[in-house]
Design a protein around this motif. Structure first.
Motif, mmCIF file in Angstrom:
data_model
loop_
_atom_site.group_PDB
_atom_site.id
_atom_site.type_symbol
_atom_site.label_atom_id
_atom_site.label_comp_id
_atom_site.label_asym_id
_atom_site.label_seq_id
_atom_site.Cartn_x
_atom_site.Cartn_y
_atom_site.Cartn_z
ATOM 1 N N VAL A 383 56.712 44.239 45.839
ATOM 2 C CA VAL A 383 56.478 45.075 47.013
ATOM 3 C C VAL A 383 55.126 45.739 46.826
ATOM 4 O O VAL A 383 54.939 46.556 45.917
ATOM 5 C CB VAL A 383 57.591 46.123 47.192
ATOM 6 N N LEU A 384 54.169 45.404 47.659
ATOM 7 C CA LEU A 384 52.783 45.840 47.515
ATOM 8 C C LEU A 384 52.507 46.967 48.503
ATOM 9 O O LEU A 384 52.527 46.759 49.719
ATOM 10 C CB LEU A 384 51.839 44.664 47.777
ATOM 11 N N THR A 385 52.268 48.161 48.001
ATOM 12 C CA THR A 385 52.133 49.338 48.849
ATOM 13 C C THR A 385 50.730 49.936 48.749
ATOM 14 O O THR A 385 49.903 49.508 47.942
ATOM 15 C CB THR A 385 53.174 50.396 48.464
ATOM 16 N N GLY A 386 50.491 50.943 49.583
ATOM 17 C CA GLY A 386 49.221 51.661 49.548
ATOM 18 C C GLY A 386 48.215 51.109 50.538
ATOM 19 O O GLY A 386 48.341 49.995 51.037
ATOM 20 N N ARG A 387 47.201 51.916 50.819
ATOM 21 C CA ARG A 387 46.125 51.482 51.715
ATOM 22 C C ARG A 387 45.223 50.456 51.030
ATOM 23 O O ARG A 387 44.948 50.570 49.837
ATOM 24 C CB ARG A 387 45.289 52.685 52.153
ATOM 25 N N GLY A 389 41.922 48.967 49.833
ATOM 26 C CA GLY A 389 40.635 49.549 49.462
ATOM 27 C C GLY A 389 40.039 48.809 48.288
ATOM 28 O O GLY A 389 40.595 47.793 47.835
ATOM 29 N N PRO A 390 38.932 49.284 47.778
ATOM 30 C CA PRO A 390 38.275 48.595 46.649
ATOM 31 C C PRO A 390 39.197 48.383 45.461
ATOM 32 O O PRO A 390 39.074 47.376 44.745
ATOM 33 C CB PRO A 390 37.109 49.528 46.301
ATOM 34 N N ASP A 391 40.112 49.329 45.237
ATOM 35 C CA ASP A 391 41.011 49.224 44.090
ATOM 36 C C ASP A 391 42.387 48.679 44.458
ATOM 37 O O ASP A 391 43.289 48.669 43.623
ATOM 38 C CB ASP A 391 41.165 50.607 43.430
ATOM 39 N N ASN A 392 42.565 48.263 45.707
ATOM 40 C CA ASN A 392 43.874 47.769 46.136
ATOM 41 C C ASN A 392 43.680 46.644 47.152
ATOM 42 O O ASN A 392 43.714 46.857 48.364
ATOM 43 C CB ASN A 392 44.696 48.906 46.745
ATOM 44 N N GLN A 393 43.453 45.441 46.656
ATOM 45 C CA GLN A 393 43.239 44.262 47.495
ATOM 46 C C GLN A 393 44.119 43.116 46.994
ATOM 47 O O GLN A 393 43.635 42.141 46.414
ATOM 48 C CB GLN A 393 41.770 43.854 47.488
ATOM 49 N N PRO A 394 45.427 43.240 47.225
ATOM 50 C CA PRO A 394 46.343 42.238 46.662
ATOM 51 C C PRO A 394 46.158 40.835 47.231
ATOM 52 O O PRO A 394 46.544 39.857 46.583
ATOM 53 C CB PRO A 394 47.726 42.797 47.032
ATOM 54 N N PHE A 395 45.557 40.735 48.430
ATOM 55 C CA PHE A 395 45.423 39.416 49.037
ATOM 56 C C PHE A 395 44.010 38.847 48.950
ATOM 57 O O PHE A 395 43.684 37.862 49.623
ATOM 58 C CB PHE A 395 45.882 39.456 50.494
ATOM 59 N N SER A 396 43.183 39.456 48.138
ATOM 60 C CA SER A 396 41.895 38.836 47.824
ATOM 61 C C SER A 396 42.167 37.658 46.889
ATOM 62 O O SER A 396 43.252 37.550 46.310
ATOM 63 C CB SER A 396 40.980 39.845 47.139
ATOM 64 N N PRO A 397 41.217 36.745 46.733
ATOM 65 C CA PRO A 397 41.451 35.628 45.797
ATOM 66 C C PRO A 397 41.855 36.110 44.401
ATOM 67 O O PRO A 397 42.803 35.573 43.813
ATOM 68 C CB PRO A 397 40.103 34.905 45.779
ATOM 69 N N LEU A 403 48.673 38.010 40.828
ATOM 70 C CA LEU A 403 50.108 38.059 41.118
ATOM 71 C C LEU A 403 50.785 36.711 40.898
ATOM 72 O O LEU A 403 51.923 36.645 40.425
ATOM 73 C CB LEU A 403 50.322 38.502 42.569
ATOM 74 N N VAL A 404 50.088 35.622 41.235
ATOM 75 C CA VAL A 404 50.666 34.277 41.112
ATOM 76 C C VAL A 404 49.597 33.364 40.499
ATOM 77 O O VAL A 404 48.857 32.683 41.223
ATOM 78 C CB VAL A 404 51.104 33.730 42.493
ATOM 79 N N PRO A 405 49.497 33.315 39.190
ATOM 80 C CA PRO A 405 48.434 32.537 38.536
ATOM 81 C C PRO A 405 48.417 31.055 38.908
ATOM 82 O O PRO A 405 47.348 30.430 38.940
ATOM 83 C CB PRO A 405 48.721 32.737 37.044
ATOM 84 N N ASP A 406 49.584 30.478 39.197
ATOM 85 C CA ASP A 406 49.636 29.041 39.532
ATOM 86 C C ASP A 406 49.759 28.809 41.034
ATOM 87 O O ASP A 406 50.347 27.833 41.476
ATOM 88 C CB ASP A 406 50.811 28.384 38.808
ATOM 89 N N ILE A 407 49.158 29.683 41.823
ATOM 90 C CA ILE A 407 49.332 29.610 43.278
ATOM 91 C C ILE A 407 48.812 28.306 43.862
ATOM 92 O O ILE A 407 49.309 27.817 44.878
ATOM 93 C CB ILE A 407 48.652 30.823 43.964
ATOM 94 N N THR A 408 47.831 27.679 43.241
ATOM 95 C CA THR A 408 47.297 26.415 43.759
ATOM 96 C C THR A 408 48.294 25.272 43.626
ATOM 97 O O THR A 408 48.128 24.227 44.256
ATOM 98 C CB THR A 408 45.994 26.030 43.047
ATOM 99 N N GLU A 409 49.322 25.467 42.814
ATOM 100 C CA GLU A 409 50.339 24.440 42.615
ATOM 101 C C GLU A 409 51.584 24.691 43.447
ATOM 102 O O GLU A 409 52.602 24.023 43.264
ATOM 103 C CB GLU A 409 50.727 24.373 41.124
ATOM 104 N N ARG A 410 51.514 25.650 44.371
ATOM 105 C CA ARG A 410 52.684 26.028 45.155
ATOM 106 C C ARG A 410 52.399 25.886 46.659
ATOM 107 O O ARG A 410 51.253 25.920 47.081
ATOM 108 C CB ARG A 410 53.074 27.492 44.878
ATOM 109 N N VAL A 424 44.814 36.336 54.019
ATOM 110 C CA VAL A 424 45.521 35.490 53.053
ATOM 111 C C VAL A 424 45.036 34.050 53.169
ATOM 112 O O VAL A 424 44.757 33.387 52.158
ATOM 113 C CB VAL A 424 47.042 35.571 53.270
ATOM 114 N N LEU A 425 44.916 33.551 54.387
ATOM 115 C CA LEU A 425 44.491 32.166 54.575
ATOM 116 C C LEU A 425 43.072 31.942 54.068
ATOM 117 O O LEU A 425 42.773 30.893 53.482
ATOM 118 C CB LEU A 425 44.603 31.784 56.050
ATOM 119 N N ARG A 426 42.183 32.916 54.272
ATOM 120 C CA ARG A 426 40.816 32.798 53.746
ATOM 121 C C ARG A 426 40.823 32.758 52.225
ATOM 122 O O ARG A 426 40.099 31.963 51.601
ATOM 123 C CB ARG A 426 39.953 33.966 54.234
ATOM 124 N N SER A 427 41.648 33.599 51.621
ATOM 125 C CA SER A 427 41.719 33.630 50.157
ATOM 126 C C SER A 427 42.293 32.330 49.610
ATOM 127 O O SER A 427 41.817 31.811 48.592
ATOM 128 C CB SER A 427 42.562 34.824 49.693
#
Length: 447
Positions: A383-387, A389-397, A403-410, A424-427
């Motif tokens: 569960v990813l919370t918070g605004r 910002g520079p220190d909170n970009q869970p959906f950047s590459p 969060l998911v090191p093997d995301i390219t295999e999924r 998310v799609l850009r990342s």
């Protein structure tokens, strides 16, 4: 266990076949239109009138294509997805808008030159001719629809108002067909052209009536849907449980959505696209909605036993789209509803990671159910919370990789607000996750 390779071949082949058929239909019909233009029934009075005729012929075909797109043909919907078809609908709509401007403009310019008159003087003169007047009315309605489709204008209307305005497209079609039959010289060139246009219109209108009227009526008479329970999930979120007869024959899948109406509680034209928020079990369906518009806000007051009229199921956002064994499910806000249903789908085997983006933990709808499913399926739930910002970009590459090191295999399924989904799609693209492994659902609904 579900193996990756057979699914990839099957799913990619189905979507590819649907796109090939769609493009083939487009190219073939445009070629026929060009041939008809090359052999007109009578020469145009001048070049301007000829240009107007070219625009008019293409306008007629674009209107027929638009009918087929809003008919929600199951063959296309289940392979391409409603949101992608709606992108076709949107671009076709704006093409129609420009053709509607160009067709009469050049025709009137041509007649103005022929009669040595002013352009504006031709408007009332042509407006006195009934078939032409109907075309002018249709053009005006198309202008209204186009203006309300612009994003800046769209934000000013509730979904219900926007959808009601877009129902004018059916009036446009009727007026357009009458105008073409009685005024269009290209329609009367020879027996072939008349057979082509009548065949195209019968096919398009028949598909629309079948997909939007007959099939939903038959399904709803068969299943007799009713509200079984209304459950408050949060202050502004409610779930509606629907039951009926032989629901397994609907062949609904987790991740799909229906267009929901509640006759007697709302007006017949008030329809909303809501996803199933639980995997269908053949006995009941559940939708979960946030109070945004008038209809969604009124769901809390739905009496048990209220009749339900549902169109669908729609969408290709299902486990059938998978090409890999392992999966990432990404949701933002109320976009959790189809993700939660997918999370429950037993055909979604392999390792599963769920990323749920909300402002605060209190905003996480259905969180208890998600935690229970995570425990049951031995999955990871973040569960990813918070605004953001520079220190909170869970959906950047970098954020996704952390969060998911093997995301390219999924396979990655994402549903949420437009900006989040696009990020998310850009990342995923930047991380070189193949396009066939990226699956997104955005409700850009056609009328």
């Amino acid at each position: 266990m579900i193996t990756a390779t057979p699914q990839r071949v099957s799913r990619t082949g189905q979507a590819g076949a649907a796109y090939v058929m769609l493009w083939a239909f487009l190219v073939l019909n445009l070629a026929i239109v060009e041939l008809m233009l090359a052999n007109p029934s009578r020469p145009a009075y001048n070049t301007l009138v000829q240009i107007g005729r070219v625009f008019g012929m293409h306008l007629a075909f674009a209107l027929a294509l638009q009918l087929l797109l809003i008919a929600r043909l199951p063959f296309l919907d289940r392979r391409i997805g409603m949101d992608k078809l709606t992108t076709w609908h949107r671009w076709t709509g704006f093409t129609i808008f420009w053709l509607v401007l160009l067709h009469p403009t050049f025709v009137m310019l041509g007649y103005a030159r022929l009669e040595n008159a002013s352009f504006l003087s031709r408007i009332p003169a042509l407006g006195k001719q009934m078939p032409v007047l109907l075309g002018m009315i249709a053009a005006g309605l198309i202008g209204v629809i186009a203006v309300t489709s612009i994003r800046a204008a769209r934000r000013r209307f509730s979904y219900e108002v926007w959808h009601t305005i877009h129902l004018l497209v059916y009036t446009v079609i009727v007026l357009g067909v009458i105008h073409q039959v009685y005024e269009g010289s290209a329609f009367k060139t020879n027996n072939f052209t008349q057979a082509y246009w009548w065949g195209l219109w019968i096919f398009a209108i028949g598909a629309l009536i079948t997909g939007r009227l007959l099939l939903p009526l038959v399904r709803n008479l068969r299943h007799r849907l009713r509200v079984a329970a209304v459950v408050s999930e949060a202050d502004d979120v409610v779930s509606v449980h629907v039951t009926g007869r032989n629901l397994h024959k609907l062949h609904a899948r987790a991740g799909q959505f229906f267009l929901w109406r509640f006759p007697g509680h709302n007006r017949w034209w008030q329809v909303n696209p809501w996803s199933l928020s639980a995997a269908p079990d053949g006995h009941s369906l559940r939708l979960t909605a946030k109070a945004i518009g008038r209809t969604s806000a009124g769901l809390r007051q739905l009496p048990v036993g209220t009749r339900v009229f549902a169109e669908g199921p729609y969408g290709a956002f299902t486990a059938a789209a998978r090409t890999r064994q392992d999966t990432v499910l990404i949701a933002g806000g109320i976009g959790i509803t189809p993700i939660r249903a997918l999370f429950e789908d037993e055909t979604l085997s392999g390792d599963i990671v769920v990323l749920y983006r909300v402002r605060t933990p209190a905003d996480a709808v259905l969180l208890g159910e998600l935690r229970n499913l995570a425990a049951l399926r031995h999955a990871r739930l973040h569960v990813l919370t918070g605004r953001t910002g520079p220190d909170n970009q869970p959906f950047s590459p970098a954020g996704l990789l952390a969060l998911v090191p093997d995301i390219t295999e999924r396979d990655v399924f994402v549903c949420g607000p437009g900006p989040m989904t696009n990020e998310v799609l850009r990342s995923l693209k930047a991380l070189k996750v193949p396009a066939r492994q990226r699956h997104a659902e955005q409700f850009r609904l056609a009328a």
